[in-house]
Design an enzyme around this catalytic site. Sequence first.
Site, PDB file in Angstrom:
ATOM      1  N   CYS A 169       0.857  -1.183   0.000  1.00  0.00           N
ATOM      2  CA  CYS A 169       0.000   0.000   0.000  1.00  0.00           C
ATOM      3  C   CYS A 169       0.889   1.227   0.000  1.00  0.00           C
ATOM      4  CB  CYS A 169      -0.892  -0.016   1.243  1.00  0.00           C
ATOM      5  SG  CYS A 169      -1.926   1.438   1.436  1.00  0.00           S
ATOM      6  N   HIS A 170       0.593   2.192  -0.886  1.00  0.00           N
ATOM      7  CA  HIS A 170       1.506   3.330  -1.003  1.00  0.00           C
ATOM      8  C   HIS A 170       1.336   4.368   0.102  1.00  0.00           C
ATOM      9  CE1 HIS A 170      -1.991   4.609  -3.595  1.00  0.00           C
ATOM     10  NE2 HIS A 170      -1.902   5.615  -2.766  1.00  0.00           N
ATOM     11  N   HIS A 199      -3.454   0.951   6.629  1.00  0.00           N
ATOM     12  CA  HIS A 199      -4.335   2.116   6.709  1.00  0.00           C
ATOM     13  C   HIS A 199      -4.431   2.688   8.116  1.00  0.00           C
ATOM     14  CE1 HIS A 199      -6.752   1.656   2.685  1.00  0.00           C
ATOM     15  NE2 HIS A 199      -5.440   1.662   2.512  1.00  0.00           N
TER      16      HIS A 199
END
Length: 432
Positions: A169-170, A199
Amino acid sequence: MSKITFMGAGSTVFAKNVLGDVMSTPALQGFELALFDIDPERLRDSERLLNSIKATIGSTCVIKSYSDRKEALRGAKYVINAIQVGGYDPCTITDFEIPKKYGLRQTIADTIGIGGIFRNLRTIPVMLDFARDIQEVCPDAWFLNYTNPMAVLTNVMNTAGGVKTVGLCHSVQVCVPSLFGSLEMDTAGVESKIAGINHMAWLLEVKKDGIDLYPEIKRRAAEKQKEKHHDMVRFELMLRFGYYVTESSEHNAEYHPYFIKRSYPELIEKYNIPLDEYPRRCVNQINGWKQMREKLFESQSIEHNRSNEYASYIMEAMETNVPFKIGGNVMNTGLITNLPKEACVEVPCLVDASGVTPTYVGDLPPQLAALNRTNINTQLLTIEAALTGKKEHIYHAAMLDPHTSAELSLDDITALCDDLIEAHGSWLPAFK
């Protein structure tokens, strides 16, 4: 010929970025880039686009589309996953519109929350089908997962699927640059450490020349909170809990019980929360793709500059044995000591020819671990529902979700889950 398989290659712009990166990497020349998608038109678009990039930059990679999933996977050394089961229409629309009937509003709905739960429930069976194919035709492949909900899907592929999987995930790469950009601070020479869950990973340390930059960050953030801006939820969380979180404010608004509340509607305005943000993005992306498609295909030579997505750097490190550090999603094998061992965590990892080696973090600050656990509870119950087929665990996952449980009664949560199960129909497996 070594092979990189891209699942969900109809995600044309994302395939362009990731496979364009591959074609721009000297160590990955000569690989077959195997494209698979269930949408033949989008698959043709991606193949055409990638061949144009290949010709422009002079890559020796071989691009090939497949209609047979197992043949696309056969012999692959690396598998990149970017699928979305059910798409915007009908499944994302369902995930937003039915909860609204109960007064439950969402922003993104792709991670946890009621939308994240149901996105998991329709995606996990497809991922386990992938895992069975991988076990049969490319059992040693590394599975690089970009599909959300990241923590649950990466967990399932590693445990139930038995596939070597790292979730990417960037939000880790962009965390410090976006924070410092919004506060008008210079990132040169800044060192940082990030860990937690996808996240909701935390900027645990941020230093320059050995000096802790958090006091200045918080001073500027407190000043900035006096005016409207796009990152108010994250700044509020940092000022209350002490640390900045990796993923955006629109995401974090629905991961906690504090921000989207019918009893306090003024909070939406106060924290500048974009309700129904993901459906808006989907519509804009669909319309934008139509215009972008025409422009891209007008040009016979499409340039590509290597992006900051981790995939090509991971494969390069494995091929060359030159180590590269990533923020990766992996199983918690004692890495974060005050989070459950059953959880998937996001930690610094070293990548080289031996694979992905996660690093030990130890205890998170207790308030951060507690916030992570509120989301992990829902993640683990969602996995339980998917693997056992028991409907009761869908209810449990929703009852434990911070935002859903803060807004709805137990009876309403049960009724909402039943309505979503019925509305999704054949997109979901049968639950007993």
